[in-house]
Motif scaffolding. Structure first.
Motif, short mmCIF file in Angstrom:
data_model
loop_
_atom_site.label_atom_id
_atom_site.label_comp_id
_atom_site.label_asym_id
_atom_site.label_seq_id
_atom_site.Cartn_x
_atom_site.Cartn_y
_atom_site.Cartn_z
N GLU A 13 -11.56 -11.38 9.59
CA GLU A 13 -11.61 -12.81 8.01
C GLU A 13 -12.78 -13.45 8.04
OE1 GLU A 13 -10.43 -17.58 9.59
OE2 GLU A 13 -9.80 -16.66 10.51
N LEU A 14 -14.14 -12.65 8.08
CA LEU A 14 -15.26 -12.91 7.02
C LEU A 14 -15.20 -11.94 5.90
CD1 LEU A 14 -18.21 -13.67 10.01
CD2 LEU A 14 -17.33 -15.45 8.01
N ILE A 15 -14.99 -10.38 6.67
CA ILE A 15 -14.50 -10.16 5.00
C ILE A 15 -13.44 -10.02 4.52
CG2 ILE A 15 -13.89 -7.36 5.17
CD1 ILE A 15 -16.67 -7.59 5.70
N HIS A 16 -12.53 -10.83 4.95
CA HIS A 16 -11.64 -11.32 4.11
C HIS A 16 -11.82 -11.87 3.17
CE1 HIS A 16 -7.98 -10.24 6.88
NE2 HIS A 16 -8.42 -8.78 6.45
N ASN A 17 -12.51 -12.70 3.51
CA ASN A 17 -13.57 -13.79 2.75
C ASN A 17 -14.38 -13.19 2.09
OD1 ASN A 17 -11.81 -15.96 3.65
ND2 ASN A 17 -13.40 -16.49 5.09
N ALA A 18 -14.65 -12.64 2.51
CA ALA A 18 -16.22 -11.67 1.65
C ALA A 18 -15.44 -11.03 0.53
CB ALA A 18 -17.21 -10.78 2.16
N ILE A 19 -14.75 -10.21 0.10
CA ILE A 19 -13.87 -9.60 -0.51
C ILE A 19 -13.22 -10.35 -1.49
CG2 ILE A 19 -14.19 -7.38 0.74
CD1 ILE A 19 -11.01 -7.89 1.50
N ASN A 42 -7.87 -4.59 16.86
CA ASN A 42 -6.14 -4.97 16.93
C ASN A 42 -5.77 -5.33 15.03
OD1 ASN A 42 -3.44 -4.64 17.19
ND2 ASN A 42 -3.85 -7.05 18.80
N ILE A 43 -5.39 -4.21 14.61
CA ILE A 43 -4.79 -4.68 13.07
C ILE A 43 -3.39 -4.04 12.19
CG2 ILE A 43 -4.76 -3.34 10.66
CD1 ILE A 43 -7.46 -2.10 11.22
N ASN A 44 -2.73 -5.83 12.24
CA ASN A 44 -1.82 -5.59 11.52
C ASN A 44 -2.00 -4.78 10.07
OD1 ASN A 44 0.46 -5.87 9.59
ND2 ASN A 44 0.24 -8.27 11.91
N TYR A 45 -1.60 -4.14 10.22
CA TYR A 45 -1.97 -3.26 9.18
C TYR A 45 -0.75 -3.35 8.02
CZ TYR A 45 -3.80 0.59 12.23
OH TYR A 45 -4.94 1.41 12.69
N GLN A 46 0.33 -4.17 8.03
CA GLN A 46 1.45 -4.39 7.57
C GLN A 46 0.60 -5.90 6.30
OE1 GLN A 46 5.45 -5.03 7.63
NE2 GLN A 46 5.63 -6.56 6.22
N GLU A 47 -0.02 -6.38 6.96
CA GLU A 47 -0.38 -8.00 6.56
C GLU A 47 -1.69 -7.09 5.78
OE1 GLU A 47 -1.24 -11.00 9.87
OE2 GLU A 47 0.52 -10.89 9.97
N GLU A 48 -2.57 -6.08 6.46
CA GLU A 48 -3.76 -6.21 5.51
C GLU A 48 -3.75 -5.02 4.29
OE1 GLU A 48 -7.18 -6.09 6.42
OE2 GLU A 48 -6.20 -7.77 7.94
N GLU A 49 -2.51 -4.66 4.51
CA GLU A 49 -1.90 -3.65 3.12
C GLU A 49 -1.36 -5.09 2.23
OE1 GLU A 49 1.29 -0.47 1.39
OE2 GLU A 49 0.44 -0.94 4.32
N GLU A 50 -0.74 -5.64 2.60
CA GLU A 50 -0.12 -6.54 1.57
C GLU A 50 -1.43 -7.65 1.54
OE1 GLU A 50 1.98 -9.05 3.65
OE2 GLU A 50 3.64 -7.78 3.43
N LEU A 51 -2.52 -8.26 1.83
CA LEU A 51 -3.60 -8.98 1.45
C LEU A 51 -4.43 -8.07 0.79
CD1 LEU A 51 -5.63 -11.24 2.28
CD2 LEU A 51 -7.04 -9.36 3.07
N GLU A 62 -7.93 -2.69 -11.57
CA GLU A 62 -9.03 -1.95 -11.83
C GLU A 62 -9.89 -1.47 -10.89
OE1 GLU A 62 -9.14 -0.86 -14.69
OE2 GLU A 62 -7.11 -1.06 -14.80
N SER A 63 -10.48 -2.30 -9.83
CA SER A 63 -11.17 -1.97 -8.61
C SER A 63 -11.23 -1.10 -7.98
CB SER A 63 -11.57 -3.30 -7.10
OG SER A 63 -12.15 -3.42 -6.96
N LYS A 64 -12.02 0.21 -8.23
CA LYS A 64 -12.25 1.24 -7.39
C LYS A 64 -12.68 0.81 -5.13
CE LYS A 64 -17.46 2.52 -6.86
NZ LYS A 64 -17.79 3.62 -6.71
N TRP A 65 -13.53 -0.52 -5.08
CA TRP A 65 -13.33 -0.55 -3.97
C TRP A 65 -12.12 -1.57 -3.28
CZ3 TRP A 65 -17.43 1.40 -2.01
CH2 TRP A 65 -18.24 1.65 -2.91
N ILE A 66 -11.30 -1.47 -4.06
CA ILE A 66 -10.03 -2.61 -3.47
C ILE A 66 -9.36 -1.22 -2.60
CG2 ILE A 66 -8.43 -4.10 -4.31
CD1 ILE A 66 -9.88 -5.02 -5.52
N LEU A 67 -8.96 -0.25 -4.09
CA LEU A 67 -8.58 1.22 -3.66
C LEU A 67 -9.00 1.75 -2.73
CD1 LEU A 67 -8.34 2.14 -7.73
CD2 LEU A 67 -6.45 1.04 -6.37
#
Length: 98
Positions: A13-19, A42-51, A62-67
């Motif tokens: 959750e902290l990383i989500h806020n940071a990115i 314990n990752i919900n891959y679908q939620e992470e991918e959507e995020l 355009e962000s290489k880091w997101i890709l």
């Protein structure tokens, strides 16, 4: 619920806020990659991918880091699926032997 899992979820959750605050901060992405590799994550891959896709859209694709983050997420997901399938195959083999 395991306290290690809760801690990792809090860290995610902290990383989500940071990115979302600074998508080009490579340090946050390195830590995200590290969290993906922890066995207790314990990752919900679908939620992470959507995020991450939402963030990518916000950044105009355009962000290489997101890709790279999406790549790491999908890579980890495939490794986990392969591992789960191997475990299931071994369980099936054991059942057939018994």
């Amino acid at each position: 619920r395991n306290s290690e899992v809760t801690t990792v979820e809090n860290e995610l959750e902290l990383i989500h806020n940071a990115i979302f605050t600074e998508p080009d901060d490579q340090t946050a992405w390195w830590y995200y990659q590290f969290l993906l590799t922890l066995p207790e994550t314990n990752i919900n891959y679908q939620e992470e991918e959507e995020l991450l896709n939402e963030l990518l859209d916000m950044e105009g694709g355009e962000s290489k880091w997101i890709l790279l983050g999406l790549y790491q997420l999908l890579l980890h997901k495939n490794k986990k699926n392969d591992s789960d399938n191997t475990t299931n195959d071994n369980d099936d083999e054991q059942k057939m032997k018994n």
